[in-house]
Design a protein around this motif. Structure first.
Motif, PDB file in Angstrom:
ATOM      1  N   LEU B 122      -0.640   1.130   1.770  1.00 49.68           N
ATOM      2  CA  LEU B 122       0.578   1.909   1.746  1.00 49.68           C
ATOM      3  C   LEU B 122       0.163   3.314   1.136  1.00 49.68           C
ATOM      4  O   LEU B 122      -0.524   3.642   0.049  1.00 49.68           O
ATOM      5  CB  LEU B 122       1.493   1.362   0.930  1.00 49.68           C
ATOM      6  CG  LEU B 122       2.937   2.345   0.495  1.00 49.68           C
ATOM      7  CD1 LEU B 122       3.777   2.222   2.131  1.00 49.68           C
ATOM      8  CD2 LEU B 122       3.629   1.740  -0.575  1.00 49.68           C
ATOM      9  N   VAL B 123       0.603   4.295   2.040  1.00 52.04           N
ATOM     10  CA  VAL B 123      -0.082   5.710   1.783  1.00 52.04           C
ATOM     11  C   VAL B 123       0.194   6.188   0.152  1.00 52.04           C
ATOM     12  O   VAL B 123      -0.653   6.863  -0.467  1.00 52.04           O
ATOM     13  CB  VAL B 123       0.414   6.982   2.508  1.00 52.04           C
ATOM     14  CG1 VAL B 123       0.057   6.656   3.990  1.00 52.04           C
ATOM     15  CG2 VAL B 123       1.883   6.806   2.652  1.00 52.04           C
ATOM     16  N   GLU B 124       1.266   5.737  -0.469  1.00 52.65           N
ATOM     17  CA  GLU B 124       1.788   5.823  -1.660  1.00 52.65           C
ATOM     18  C   GLU B 124       0.524   5.325  -2.896  1.00 52.65           C
ATOM     19  O   GLU B 124       0.587   5.886  -3.776  1.00 52.65           O
ATOM     20  CB  GLU B 124       3.050   5.258  -2.027  1.00 52.65           C
ATOM     21  CG  GLU B 124       3.513   5.571  -3.375  1.00 52.65           C
ATOM     22  CD  GLU B 124       4.923   4.909  -3.833  1.00 52.65           C
ATOM     23  OE1 GLU B 124       5.953   5.151  -3.280  1.00 52.65           O
ATOM     24  OE2 GLU B 124       4.804   3.821  -4.344  1.00 52.65           O
ATOM     25  N   LYS B 242     -16.034  -6.350  10.105  1.00 47.82           N
ATOM     26  CA  LYS B 242     -14.720  -7.381   9.830  1.00 47.82           C
ATOM     27  C   LYS B 242     -13.742  -6.707   9.061  1.00 47.82           C
ATOM     28  O   LYS B 242     -12.772  -7.484   8.650  1.00 47.82           O
ATOM     29  CB  LYS B 242     -15.152  -8.778   9.327  1.00 47.82           C
ATOM     30  CG  LYS B 242     -16.255  -9.575  10.098  1.00 47.82           C
ATOM     31  CD  LYS B 242     -16.450 -10.916   9.688  1.00 47.82           C
ATOM     32  CE  LYS B 242     -17.192 -11.860  10.577  1.00 47.82           C
ATOM     33  NZ  LYS B 242     -17.551 -13.194  10.146  1.00 47.82           N
ATOM     34  N   ILE B 243     -13.817  -5.619   8.328  1.00 43.76           N
ATOM     35  CA  ILE B 243     -12.749  -5.118   7.424  1.00 43.76           C
ATOM     36  C   ILE B 243     -12.129  -4.001   8.333  1.00 43.76           C
ATOM     37  O   ILE B 243     -12.953  -2.949   8.673  1.00 43.76           O
ATOM     38  CB  ILE B 243     -13.216  -4.755   6.291  1.00 43.76           C
ATOM     39  CG1 ILE B 243     -13.974  -6.015   5.698  1.00 43.76           C
ATOM     40  CG2 ILE B 243     -12.230  -4.225   5.329  1.00 43.76           C
ATOM     41  CD1 ILE B 243     -14.609  -5.645   4.340  1.00 43.76           C
ATOM     42  N   VAL B 244     -10.744  -4.001   8.365  1.00 50.06           N
ATOM     43  CA  VAL B 244     -10.250  -2.841   8.910  1.00 50.06           C
ATOM     44  C   VAL B 244      -9.231  -2.222   8.093  1.00 50.06           C
ATOM     45  O   VAL B 244      -8.570  -2.975   7.154  1.00 50.06           O
ATOM     46  CB  VAL B 244      -9.487  -3.231  10.224  1.00 50.06           C
ATOM     47  CG1 VAL B 244     -10.481  -3.681  11.292  1.00 50.06           C
ATOM     48  CG2 VAL B 244      -8.423  -4.096  10.020  1.00 50.06           C
ATOM     49  N   ILE B 245      -8.964  -0.846   8.031  1.00 50.60           N
ATOM     50  CA  ILE B 245      -8.044  -0.416   6.951  1.00 50.60           C
ATOM     51  C   ILE B 245      -6.626   0.030   7.803  1.00 50.60           C
ATOM     52  O   ILE B 245      -6.966   0.698   9.081  1.00 50.60           O
ATOM     53  CB  ILE B 245      -8.785   0.952   6.570  1.00 50.60           C
ATOM     54  CG1 ILE B 245      -9.798   0.374   5.699  1.00 50.60           C
ATOM     55  CG2 ILE B 245      -7.723   1.654   5.775  1.00 50.60           C
ATOM     56  CD1 ILE B 245     -10.637   1.471   5.154  1.00 50.60           C
ATOM     57  N   VAL B 246      -5.343  -0.193   7.390  1.00 47.44           N
ATOM     58  CA  VAL B 246      -4.284   0.176   8.071  1.00 47.44           C
ATOM     59  C   VAL B 246      -3.638   1.058   7.011  1.00 47.44           C
ATOM     60  O   VAL B 246      -3.349   0.738   5.734  1.00 47.44           O
ATOM     61  CB  VAL B 246      -3.298  -0.870   8.301  1.00 47.44           C
ATOM     62  CG1 VAL B 246      -2.072  -0.480   8.945  1.00 47.44           C
ATOM     63  CG2 VAL B 246      -3.993  -2.023   9.256  1.00 47.44           C
ATOM     64  N   PRO B 247      -3.740   2.405   7.184  1.00 43.93           N
ATOM     65  CA  PRO B 247      -2.716   3.440   6.626  1.00 43.93           C
ATOM     66  C   PRO B 247      -1.279   3.128   6.886  1.00 43.93           C
ATOM     67  O   PRO B 247      -0.882   3.468   7.789  1.00 43.93           O
ATOM     68  CB  PRO B 247      -3.427   4.751   7.000  1.00 43.93           C
ATOM     69  CG  PRO B 247      -3.995   4.621   8.293  1.00 43.93           C
ATOM     70  CD  PRO B 247      -4.363   3.280   8.271  1.00 43.93           C
ATOM     71  N   PHE B 248      -0.678   2.727   5.783  1.00 43.76           N
ATOM     72  CA  PHE B 248       0.803   2.029   6.220  1.00 43.76           C
ATOM     73  C   PHE B 248       1.782   3.440   5.913  1.00 43.76           C
ATOM     74  O   PHE B 248       1.761   3.687   4.604  1.00 43.76           O
ATOM     75  CB  PHE B 248       1.068   0.728   5.632  1.00 43.76           C
ATOM     76  CG  PHE B 248       2.263   0.229   6.102  1.00 43.76           C
ATOM     77  CD1 PHE B 248       2.265  -0.430   7.175  1.00 43.76           C
ATOM     78  CD2 PHE B 248       3.689   0.673   5.611  1.00 43.76           C
ATOM     79  CE1 PHE B 248       3.270  -1.195   7.698  1.00 43.76           C
ATOM     80  CE2 PHE B 248       4.830  -0.031   6.099  1.00 43.76           C
ATOM     81  CZ  PHE B 248       4.764  -0.767   7.411  1.00 43.76           C
ATOM     82  N   TYR B 251       8.297   5.524   4.639  1.00 40.95           N
ATOM     83  CA  TYR B 251       9.242   5.996   5.631  1.00 40.95           C
ATOM     84  C   TYR B 251       9.566   7.521   5.998  1.00 40.95           C
ATOM     85  O   TYR B 251       9.979   8.009   6.969  1.00 40.95           O
ATOM     86  CB  TYR B 251      10.799   5.428   5.273  1.00 40.95           C
ATOM     87  CG  TYR B 251      11.351   6.066   4.115  1.00 40.95           C
ATOM     88  CD1 TYR B 251      12.208   7.218   4.498  1.00 40.95           C
ATOM     89  CD2 TYR B 251      10.968   5.717   2.843  1.00 40.95           C
ATOM     90  CE1 TYR B 251      13.130   7.697   3.370  1.00 40.95           C
ATOM     91  CE2 TYR B 251      11.787   6.284   1.627  1.00 40.95           C
ATOM     92  CZ  TYR B 251      12.686   7.332   1.849  1.00 40.95           C
ATOM     93  OH  TYR B 251      13.354   7.926   0.719  1.00 40.95           O
ATOM     94  N   TYR B 252       9.018   8.314   5.232  1.00 44.81           N
ATOM     95  CA  TYR B 252       9.109   9.739   5.119  1.00 44.81           C
ATOM     96  C   TYR B 252       8.621   9.998   6.669  1.00 44.81           C
ATOM     97  O   TYR B 252       8.641  10.836   7.117  1.00 44.81           O
ATOM     98  CB  TYR B 252       8.283  10.586   4.256  1.00 44.81           C
ATOM     99  CG  TYR B 252       8.398  10.097   2.872  1.00 44.81           C
ATOM    100  CD1 TYR B 252       9.717   9.865   2.155  1.00 44.81           C
ATOM    101  CD2 TYR B 252       7.458   9.828   1.969  1.00 44.81           C
ATOM    102  CE1 TYR B 252       9.784   9.633   0.842  1.00 44.81           C
ATOM    103  CE2 TYR B 252       7.667   9.678   0.589  1.00 44.81           C
ATOM    104  CZ  TYR B 252       8.692   9.119   0.197  1.00 44.81           C
ATOM    105  OH  TYR B 252       9.160   8.960  -1.283  1.00 44.81           O
ATOM    106  N   TYR B 253       7.264   9.218   7.060  1.00 42.75           N
ATOM    107  CA  TYR B 253       6.585   9.554   8.175  1.00 42.75           C
ATOM    108  C   TYR B 253       7.232   8.924   9.251  1.00 42.75           C
ATOM    109  O   TYR B 253       7.298   9.302  10.192  1.00 42.75           O
ATOM    110  CB  TYR B 253       5.291   8.871   8.082  1.00 42.75           C
ATOM    111  CG  TYR B 253       4.401   9.656   6.708  1.00 42.75           C
ATOM    112  CD1 TYR B 253       4.224  11.248   6.884  1.00 42.75           C
ATOM    113  CD2 TYR B 253       4.063   9.021   5.551  1.00 42.75           C
ATOM    114  CE1 TYR B 253       3.661  11.730   5.662  1.00 42.75           C
ATOM    115  CE2 TYR B 253       3.463   9.597   4.541  1.00 42.75           C
ATOM    116  CZ  TYR B 253       3.378  11.134   4.461  1.00 42.75           C
ATOM    117  OH  TYR B 253       2.733  11.643   3.388  1.00 42.75           O
ATOM    118  N   THR B 254       7.664   7.550   9.187  1.00 44.32           N
ATOM    119  CA  THR B 254       7.985   6.660  10.248  1.00 44.32           C
ATOM    120  C   THR B 254       9.532   7.542  10.739  1.00 44.32           C
ATOM    121  O   THR B 254       9.927   7.219  11.736  1.00 44.32           O
ATOM    122  CB  THR B 254       8.562   5.411   9.997  1.00 44.32           C
ATOM    123  OG1 THR B 254       9.069   5.182   8.906  1.00 44.32           O
ATOM    124  CG2 THR B 254       7.333   4.542   9.904  1.00 44.32           C
TER     125      THR B 254
END
Ligand code: FE2
Lengths: 615, 330
Positions: B122-124, B242-248, B251-254
């Protein structure tokens, strides 16, 4: 397909929720245990939350949600009462409006807003008050068929009903309607004697053995007209609840020769004698009614519910007179039990589900241990988070022996084990326990734990298999709903005789030994017995068994785990607080044992005693 | 409310193993069940190879653990539900930073066999990793401050601090002003935010101010970002294939209230430097209307709703499928 049903009772007195699944009682609890407000009448959001947690289902998976009575019928009673009594009823009407019009008619919204759904049928179902009581008495009972008596203050229009349960069906045969109510008569006298209506009735029952039933005829001649079949009419001229906010009126007062007792003033012979008299009236009516019902229905079994069914003295008498072969009483006999009853009623009468009796021949109430339990992991998390010193004893035998040893040394133990009880009595899951042989147990428990002196002795928990060694009793009483005399040979000579009519003297008398188990023997040698069966509550049974191995006595003192005015504890935190606020010596939280002497200073709110209204 | 967390000597706290609870929530309530080692997962973790299923381990904070929804409605559980060949372990820990999540990985997962690891950042979280203490509301509603494990950078390497953290809450008055600033109360201006949320002013406020919620991402040399990058690089180095990163996105962005360009730039730089995949779900989310995207979160609570979890799991399902196909091709 089995049905998931949530039952709710709310807005009157002691709100509660219950959940059943495929006919099995999964959970039931009173809101007060979570909100920590005694007899909390508010919408039981926490109790509902707990029920869904225990069943571990989403609200959307509920087949039905049911409210325990019909608010429109209660509303109808208020209106008619207003019309019947004219303008004087206005005060009562106005007080009732916010609770009836403002709240009850919005129940459906409440439910939908608070749990987000009304279940699969998308509407709130309503049971009827006495049907809910009747269902709570019959369906969990071990009987395939039984006569049903429900009797309480008032629910909608009925105050007493008679019915028959057969298989999955309940048929209501007769009812007595408001304002004629044995429950309200008892409550009116509770009020007149200076105790709180809706909670002091139990005290009035405990006061009765001190008095003589001198007002018995006076009550029968003036206040209540009892027919041979046990039906009755009240003479409403004497009661205040029809046209004012008071239970009694001037006419009532002059009948008993004076004003009601001020709650804070001393208890005199008059109150003792009135208590003895109303108790005798109650027994008189109950016996007549029971005899009539036996004859009329031909049933061998009787089931009881409604607040009056909590009167264990009259229950004991019905049993002793052997009017019925078997009796079963719903332990949550008051309106909280209506939540459970309404869910069961919908299951069998609305969804026509098949009813299966408990194959062991016992009831289906699960010992009424229907509330939350806390795992050892949860308890350790709580203790560690707060850094409270403890000893963990995983071996049950060692732990129970240790607890029993402490009891035998005169220590008072706060015992917290397994699922919390549903209903007003503590039955060994949230109990404060002590040694019944010890003459000091009673006053120590009273003064240093409950912070009140009492003219009532405590209740015993006895091994079910040993109960007849101590009491003149040969049936089980798992829910502490029967009174039985202490065995003749255990009694000590004692004459109630003459004593000063004040509280101090009553306490002096009750503190005198009347048997070899003084802490639980009342002044008339009676006791409110709980029998403990290993099948219902193995941990508690084991403690008493170990106590017997040490002392030779298969019986201990059991009082609810709370201080005065506080609801029975629910969580480890509630239990710890009560432990630190009182002189309980040892706290047992499942496998964890805490000694008072080891605990750090407890920083408490200075005014904690004000948190709880006195009862 | 019943206590559902317990002390943990390495990463601070965890769910009480085996705990079952229903948490009241603005939407009614949600069911929580933790497994034998204290993660909100319906299955006990199997550290051995054992199954022939494709095993995914997911790390993150409350957005991963699923605050606000029952276990079965979370994206991890939905992934399993719609693909019998997947086995998804949810290691999410509410309120945690990427630093604690890395410690969880080392403690429980480094020796577990896995086919894919998803680090849901989570970006936070960039703010959580720089905090040394965090608040906790106890059973009676009192706020207590506890030590939080964290990493510091020293000579380019990571040094672990505050481990084991004290069991007892700390006395704030004994902290110097520098340390006091390291307490995480949740969010940047928690009081202001609560006020705005309560009064539904938040979106207006954001538009008027063109609010940049996380300036830490603005510059590559920002200290917080450097720390985040070091933690993730360290972690990915265990197995960058085998490791991926998801910058989630928050809601400010979505919901188009803030420009995501800077945080996306930072994470893509990180992907290149450490040679690992960065999965950015934002374009997928943006295919939906703003009205639909608003439904990702609750009315008041910013956590993902059932719908939010569903959309995210749909996104991941496609990514995972192509990941699995790539393995087959190689
Ligand atoms: Fe009732």
């Amino acid at each position: 397909m089995g049905k998931n049903i949530l039952g709710i009772s709310a807005f009157y007195h002691d709100s509660a929720a219950a959940i059943i699944s495929n006919g099995e009682i999964i959970a039931a609890a009173q809101e007060e245990r979570f909100s920590r407000k005694k007899h909390d009448p508010r919408f039981p959001i926490n109790a509902i939350n707990y029920c869904l947690q225990e069943a571990f289902i989403e609200p959307g998976e509920l087949d039905a949600i049911v409210f325990y009575d019909n608010p429109l019928r209660s509303f109808d009673r208020i209106i008619k009462n207003f019309i019947m009594t004219g303008e004087n009823g206005l005060a009562q009407f106005e007080k009732a409006i916010p609770s009836i019009l403002g709240v009850k008619l919005w129940i459906q919204d409440y439910v939908k807003n608070s749990i987000g759904t009304l279940g699969k049928i998308d509407k709130l179902l309503y049971s009827e008050h006495h049907l809910s009581h009747a269902a709570s008495a019959f369906y969990p009972s071990p009987f395939d068929n039984a006569a049903i008596i429900t009797i309480d203050g008032v629910g909608e229009w009925s105050t007493s009903t008679i019915g028959i349960g057969n298989g999955n069906k309940i048929e209501m045969l007769k009812e007595i309607n408001y304002p004629h109510s044995l429950g309200l008569l008892y409550s009116a006298i509770t009020y007149y004697c200076g105790f709180k209506v809706n909670s002091g009735e139990y005290k009035l029952m405990g006061l009765a053995p001190y008095g003589k039933p001198e007002y018995f005829d006076l009550i029968l001649d003036n206040l209540i007209d009892v027919k041979d079949d046990g039906s009755y009419m009240l003479n409403t001229e004497y009661f205040g609840y029809l046209d004012s906010l008071k239970m009694t009126n001037d006419k009532f007062n002059s009948l008993f020769g004076g004003n009601p007792r001020d709650p804070e003033s001393r208890i005199t012979y008059r109150e003792m004698n009135i208590a003895a008299s109303i108790q005798k009236v109650l027994e008189y009516v109950m016996l007549k009614m029971a005899k009539y019902v036996r004859k009329d229905t031909g049933m061998e079994n009787l089931v009881l519910a409604g607040g009056v069914a909590l009167n264990c003295v009259s229950n004991g008498l019905i049993l002793k007179e052997k009017i019925f072969d078997n009796i079963w009483i719903q332990p949550a006999a008051g309106d909280a039990g209506g939540a459970l009853g309404s869910a069961l009623a919908i299951n069998y009468l609305y969804f026509s589900q098949e009813r299966k009796l408990n194959p062991t021949g016992r009831d289906s109430q699960k010992g009424s241990y229907l509330g939350p339990a806390f795992s050892n992991n949860e308890i350790q998390a709580f203790l560690d988070r707060n850094d409270y010193p403890y000893e963990r004893i995983e071996n049950g035998d060692t732990r129970f022996t240790k607890i029993a040893e402490a009891l035998s040394e005169g220590k008072i133990v706060g015992y917290f084990g397994g699922r919390m009880e549903f209903g007003p009595r503590a039955l060994g899951a949230r109990s404060i326990i002590g040694d019944p042989r010890n003459i000091e147990t009673q006053s120590k428990m009273n003064l240093k734990i409950k912070y009140r002196e009492s003219f009532r002795p405590f209740a015993p928990s006895a091994l079910a298999e040993d109960v007849s060694k101590y009491f003149e009793m040969d049936v089980e009483s798992p829910y502490m709903l029967l009174v039985a005399p202490v065995k003749e040979e255990r009694r000590l000579p004692f004459d109630l005789g003459n004593f000063l009519d004040n509280d101090d003297d009553m306490i002096r008398i009750v503190n005198k030994a009347r048997s070899d188990i003084p802490a639980i023997t009342h002044v008339d040698y009676s006791a409110r017995v709980q029998t403990v069966n290993i099948l219902d509550k193995p941990d508690y049974h084991n403690i008493i068994k170990k106590f017997k191995e040490i002392t030779g006595y298969g019986v201990i003192v059991n009082t609810s785990f709370n201080v005065r005015g506080e609801p029975i504890v629910c969580t480890p935190l509630d239990a710890y607080k009560c432990f630190m606020r009182s002189d309980i010596d040892i706290l047992v939280l499942e496998e964890y044992i805490l000694h008072k002497t080891n605990q750090p200073n407890y920083k408490d709110k200075e005014n904690w005693k004000e948190e709880y209204e006195l009862d | 409310m019943a206590q559902i967390f317990e002390y943990h000597p390495v990463f601070g706290y965890r769910f009480i193993p085996g705990v079952k609870a229903r948490v009241l929530h603005e939407d009614g309530g949600y069911l929580v069940k933790a497994n034998n080692v204290g993660f909100r997962c319906n299955r006990d973790f199997n550290t051995k190879n054992g199954t022939d299923k494709f095993r995914i381990l997911v790390f993150g904070d409350s957005f991963t653990a699923g605050d606000g929804v029952s276990n079965s409605f979370r994206f991890t559980d939905l992934l399993e539900k719609y693909n019998d060949n997947l086995e998804v372990y949810n290691f999410g820990l509410p309120g945690s930073g990427t630093d604690q999540q890395y410690l969880i990985f080392k403690e429980y997962a480094a020796n577990t066999s896995y086919d894919l690891i998803i680090i849901n950042v989570l970006v936070e979280n960039i703010r959580r990793i720089v905090s040394h203490y965090r608040n906790f509301i106890d059973g009676e509603g009192n706020m207590k401050i506890f030590m939080k494990p964290y990493f510091a950078i020293d000579n380019g390497g990571l040094i672990l601090k505050n481990v084991p953290p004290d069991k007892e809450p700390i006395d704030i008055s004994k902290l110097d002003s520098e340390e006091r600033r390291k307490i995480d109360f949740g969010g940047r201006f928690p009081q202001l935010r609560n006020f705005l949320i309560k009064n539904n002013y938040e979106s207006i406020f954001h538009k008027l101010t063109r609010w940049k919620p996380y300036p830490e991402y603005d510059k590559e040399n920002n200290d917080s970002w450097q720390l985040m990058k070091s933690i993730l690089k360290d972690w990915v180095s265990f197995n960058n294939k085998k490791i991926v990163i998801v910058p989630f996105p928050h809601y400010y962005y979505t919901e188009g209230l803030s420009d995501p360009v800077n945080y996306l730039k930072r994470f893509s730089e990180l992907g290149k430097e450490s040679n690992c995949d960065i999965w950015n779900p934002l374009p997928y989310f943006n295919e939906l209307s703003l009205q639909e995207r608003r439904k990702f979160r609750f009315e008041k609570d910013v956590h993902p709703t059932k719908y939010g979890h569903e959309v995210f799991s749909n996104y991941l399902r496609d990514k995972i499928n192509s990941f699995m196909n790539n393995i087959k091709l190689n």
